[in-house]
Design a protein around this motif. Structure first.
Motif, mmCIF file in Angstrom:
data_model
loop_
_atom_site.group_PDB
_atom_site.id
_atom_site.type_symbol
_atom_site.label_atom_id
_atom_site.label_comp_id
_atom_site.label_asym_id
_atom_site.label_seq_id
_atom_site.Cartn_x
_atom_site.Cartn_y
_atom_site.Cartn_z
ATOM 1 N N THR A 1 0.657 -1.291 0.151
ATOM 2 C CA THR A 1 0.106 0.078 0.027
ATOM 3 C C THR A 1 0.838 1.323 -0.056
ATOM 4 O O THR A 1 1.655 1.453 0.758
ATOM 5 N N TYR A 2 0.324 2.177 -0.907
ATOM 6 C CA TYR A 2 1.192 3.382 -1.142
ATOM 7 C C TYR A 2 0.392 4.418 -0.302
ATOM 8 O O TYR A 2 -0.838 4.663 -0.816
ATOM 9 N N PHE A 3 0.441 4.757 0.833
ATOM 10 C CA PHE A 3 -0.462 5.601 1.648
ATOM 11 C C PHE A 3 -0.259 7.257 1.183
ATOM 12 O O PHE A 3 0.675 7.818 0.801
ATOM 13 N N LEU A 4 -1.502 7.801 1.286
ATOM 14 C CA LEU A 4 -1.582 9.345 0.855
ATOM 15 C C LEU A 4 -2.480 9.907 1.891
ATOM 16 O O LEU A 4 -3.384 9.384 2.117
ATOM 17 N N THR A 5 -2.197 11.105 2.172
ATOM 18 C CA THR A 5 -3.014 12.056 2.788
ATOM 19 C C THR A 5 -3.253 13.500 2.087
ATOM 20 O O THR A 5 -2.342 13.583 1.182
ATOM 21 N N HIS A 6 -4.154 14.212 2.586
ATOM 22 C CA HIS A 6 -4.370 15.412 2.137
ATOM 23 C C HIS A 6 -2.911 16.367 2.387
ATOM 24 O O HIS A 6 -2.556 17.256 1.206
ATOM 25 N N GLY A 7 -2.539 16.298 3.512
ATOM 26 C CA GLY A 7 -1.117 16.870 3.508
ATOM 27 C C GLY A 7 -0.182 16.840 2.798
ATOM 28 O O GLY A 7 0.572 17.592 2.223
ATOM 29 N N TRP A 8 -0.155 15.418 2.376
ATOM 30 C CA TRP A 8 1.072 14.947 1.337
ATOM 31 C C TRP A 8 0.956 15.512 0.233
ATOM 32 O O TRP A 8 2.061 16.043 -0.457
ATOM 33 N N LEU A 9 -0.259 15.645 -0.330
ATOM 34 C CA LEU A 9 -0.403 16.531 -1.749
ATOM 35 C C LEU A 9 -0.385 17.932 -1.311
ATOM 36 O O LEU A 9 0.094 18.629 -2.373
ATOM 37 N N GLN A 10 -0.777 18.348 -0.590
ATOM 38 C CA GLN A 10 -0.981 20.012 -0.345
ATOM 39 C C GLN A 10 0.299 20.655 0.002
ATOM 40 O O GLN A 10 0.552 21.752 -0.351
ATOM 41 N N TYR A 11 1.217 20.024 0.662
ATOM 42 C CA TYR A 11 2.488 20.701 1.214
ATOM 43 C C TYR A 11 3.693 20.411 0.739
ATOM 44 O O TYR A 11 4.716 20.688 0.925
ATOM 45 N N GLU A 12 3.790 19.053 -0.115
ATOM 46 C CA GLU A 12 5.204 18.738 -0.405
ATOM 47 C C GLU A 12 5.297 18.182 -1.837
ATOM 48 O O GLU A 12 4.255 17.957 -2.543
ATOM 49 N N LYS A 13 6.752 18.059 -2.376
ATOM 50 C CA LYS A 13 6.614 17.514 -3.562
ATOM 51 C C LYS A 13 6.340 15.869 -3.246
ATOM 52 O O LYS A 13 7.048 15.179 -2.388
ATOM 53 N N ASN A 14 5.358 15.266 -4.149
ATOM 54 C CA ASN A 14 5.051 14.216 -3.769
ATOM 55 C C ASN A 14 4.803 13.268 -5.194
ATOM 56 O O ASN A 14 5.340 13.935 -6.077
ATOM 57 N N ILE A 15 4.353 11.860 -4.851
ATOM 58 C CA ILE A 15 4.380 11.298 -6.117
ATOM 59 C C ILE A 15 3.585 11.588 -7.299
ATOM 60 O O ILE A 15 4.066 11.310 -8.374
ATOM 61 N N TRP A 16 2.489 12.318 -7.081
ATOM 62 C CA TRP A 16 1.564 12.882 -8.114
ATOM 63 C C TRP A 16 2.403 14.067 -8.796
ATOM 64 O O TRP A 16 2.286 13.765 -10.164
ATOM 65 N N SER A 17 2.976 15.004 -8.177
ATOM 66 C CA SER A 17 3.602 15.963 -8.693
ATOM 67 C C SER A 17 4.912 15.482 -9.615
ATOM 68 O O SER A 17 5.383 15.748 -10.904
#
Length: 239
Positions: A108-124
């Motif tokens: 499982t690759y975990f994801l939270t709202h904060g992960w996408l909002q505040y940092e360079k993340n897997i989606w970006s």
């Protein structure tokens, strides 16, 4: 007792809600979440902040170990307390046991709202790969990078509206070829950090004491260290 918090902005939504629900009004020193991608830089930043703090009895760290970034830091004149967790994902799930059970069931690759909002993340980073290499090659790259993951686990903590966020995570899961699942999170671990008791779920560092491997990994680290002196594995040492 004068208390200050140092916290990662990744969990800002959850920490703010937990403080509201526990009526804790500690001042918070926020650390930008992207630093946890660079443990040495995060360690340096944390120590700089600790060195500048005065007139407090204790500092509560809303952080996990984050690549051993807490290793080697020292609170000069006050106690420091932090959760016994590897990162904020475990903190939001509530326990190491729950995270392990979920991961054992399916990669499982975990994801939270904060992960996408505040940092360079897997989606970006995936979007950047598409821009640089084209979608076909980017998909091949991420197929290799995510070969051990089957599921995108979206942690729902109740600290922010979930509907709009889920619209985005469904797109992410589809593009990364992962099944999508919402996983219940909890604020209980964060609330316990705020209010105590600071028991075996936490690590307490005394004034002028430096965080070591033994603090973080406890008996397992001591067993491995002692066993290595005699040329044995930790398992052999405990037989």
């Amino acid at each position: 007792m004068n208390t200050l918090m140092i916290a990662c902005r990744t969990i800002a939504d959850e920490l703010n809600m937990a403080m509201e629900e526990t009526a804790c009004r500690y001042p918070i020193l926020w650390i930008e979440s992207g630093l946890h991608l660079y443990p040495d830089s995060l360690k340096k930043r944390l120590q700089e902040e600790l060195d500048h703090i005065s007139n407090v009895d204790q500092v509560l760290m809303a952080f996990g170990y984050c690549g051993n970034s807490l290793l080697g830091i020292t609170p000069p004149t006050y106690k420091m307390i932090f959760p016994r967790v590897d990162d904020c994902i475990t903190l939001l799930l509530g326990s190491c046991e729950k995270r392990k059970a979920i991961s054992d069931e399916m990669g499982t690759y975990f994801l939270t709202h904060g992960w996408l909002q505040y940092e360079k993340n897997i989606w970006s980073e995936y979007q950047e790969a598409i821009h640089r290499y084209g979608k076909s090659r980017a998909d091949k790259i991420y197929k290799v990078l995510l070969q051990h993951y089957k599921r995108l686990g979206v942690i729902e903590t109740g600290a922010y509206p979930i509907e709009e966020f889920l619209e985005k995570t469904h797109v992410i899961a589809e593009d990364l070829k992962l099944c999508h699942q919402v996983i219940p999170g909890t604020l209980q671990y964060i609330k316990k950090l705020l209010t105590g008791p600071w028991d075996e779920d936490f690590i307490t560092i005394q004034p002028s004491e430096t965080v070591t491997f033994a603090h973080i990994y406890g008996d397992n680290w001591n067993a491995q260290k002692n066993a290595s002196v005699y040329g044995m594995t930790a398992e052999e040492k405990t037989v």
